[in-house]
Design an enzyme around this catalytic site. Sequence first.
Site, PDB file in Angstrom:
ATOM      1  N   ASP A  70       2.554 -46.063   3.947  1.00 35.99           N
ATOM      2  CA  ASP A  70       2.594 -45.796   5.386  1.00 35.99           C
ATOM      3  C   ASP A  70       4.043 -45.659   5.830  1.00 35.99           C
ATOM      4  OD1 ASP A  70       1.189 -45.711   8.043  1.00 35.99           O
ATOM      5  OD2 ASP A  70       2.494 -47.431   8.379  1.00 35.99           O
ATOM      6  N   THR A 103       3.215 -40.510  10.589  1.00 34.21           N
ATOM      7  CA  THR A 103       4.549 -41.123  10.703  1.00 34.21           C
ATOM      8  C   THR A 103       5.485 -40.640   9.605  1.00 34.21           C
ATOM      9  OG1 THR A 103       3.682 -43.019   9.454  1.00 34.21           O
ATOM     10  CG2 THR A 103       3.685 -43.177  11.847  1.00 34.21           C
ATOM     11  N   THR A 104       4.961 -40.403   8.413  1.00 32.89           N
ATOM     12  CA  THR A 104       5.797 -39.872   7.330  1.00 32.89           C
ATOM     13  C   THR A 104       6.095 -38.402   7.563  1.00 32.89           C
ATOM     14  OG1 THR A 104       4.709 -41.431   5.833  1.00 32.89           O
ATOM     15  CG2 THR A 104       5.995 -39.672   4.835  1.00 32.89           C
ATOM     16  N   ASP A 406      -4.878 -46.340  11.165  1.00 31.51           N
ATOM     17  CA  ASP A 406      -4.597 -44.908  11.201  1.00 31.51           C
ATOM     18  C   ASP A 406      -5.877 -44.101  11.421  1.00 31.51           C
ATOM     19  OD1 ASP A 406      -1.984 -45.488  10.778  1.00 31.51           O
ATOM     20  OD2 ASP A 406      -1.906 -44.841   8.691  1.00 31.51           O
TER      21      ASP A 406
END
Length: 420
Positions: A70, A103-104, A406
């Site tokens: 994550d 997010t990545t 998520d």
Amino acid sequence: MAAAVTVPATVPAKSSKTESYVDSKRRDDVRHANILAARAVADAVRTSLGPRGMDKMISSATGEVIITNDGATILNKMEVLQPAAKMLVDLSRSQDAAAGDGTTTVVVLAGSLLRSSLSLLSSGIHPTVISDSLYKLSVHAVDVLQSMAIPLELSDRESLVKSAATSLNSKVVSQYSSLLAPLAVDAVISVVDPDHPDLVDLRDIRIVKKLGGTVDDTELIRGLVFNKKVSHGAGGPTRVENAKIAVIQFQISPPKTDIEQSIVVSDYTQMDRILREERNYILGMVKKIKAAGCNVLLIQKSILRDAVTDLSLHYLAKAKILVVKDVERDEIEFIIKTLNCLPIANIEHFREEKLGHADVVEEVSIGDGSKITKITGIKDMGRTATVLVRGSNQLMIDEAERSLHDALCVVRYDPTYDIL
């Protein structure tokens, strides 16, 4: 014979303006260093992107070890000091708060754009021109994505499950996506208000982690779950049907002085009197609780003195009242919303109309010796849901919780969002 005459060279007049030398190398070096620092952060999480992404093992100074892919978790655990690199960490945190997933991706995209911007700067293009061009690019990209998007309705459960499964495919718990994806969809649908589908508060979905079992044992519970057993040291009940539940924020224990001081009692008769008054004080509180018809007590954790004592548990057990103590303060709001009741801050305010009602409150053994307390069949239950996450070790439980969060964020409906 002609004489040679030397003509003096013409001396130019001094300019009225003083010429200055502008050194732009330092400015370019600072800009170059900022871009390289931000790219280093993006490269650190690049290999964790996608279904073939690799997990990262993060070890903190305290010896804590986390295994995850994550992006937000990885960047939050990194001790980033460079200001430009911190902006990428903040970017990932903002994406986690706004969308919950991706997010990545945002960090990797930002790193790629910075790499391209560096080559443009080397070609002599002004930074303002590059910035304006990137803004136009973002506007065009949004238009392209909206043209590709497919409108989605809450009634289309199959598409919602596919969307949640897609977000889980790149996680450590991807093999459990067939279980977690429908669970996330059902949890969001159970808390959403059909009249206001854009107002989904994920705080209405409580995730309770319990060590033991496997991720396959994770379940959605329409009710409340406490990761603690019933306080039945004095022989109190462990199962109550037709429960009338009170959430109390006061202590069922002898009062203490406002200031720290000691009282010395040298006479045995006075000591007996103190003990007798304590018993009468607690017994009077238990009688008022029983008179209101309450048979289940949820007691908020106290920091000033013990919320309950052995003596008060004894009297509550005699009155056949089930007790769950040490409920955390930040859980109270969720509990009263679920039970559709009111918290009680003083014994004098104990009224029957402030109680919640449920079919069953019981202590449940989950197979490996550990126990939980479950409340089911709640009458007039609020729009909340509880997910009990299981796992064989703490690392797996933590990763399952992050992955489930998520998936919940992906399913969370917003009329301005479509599915690609």
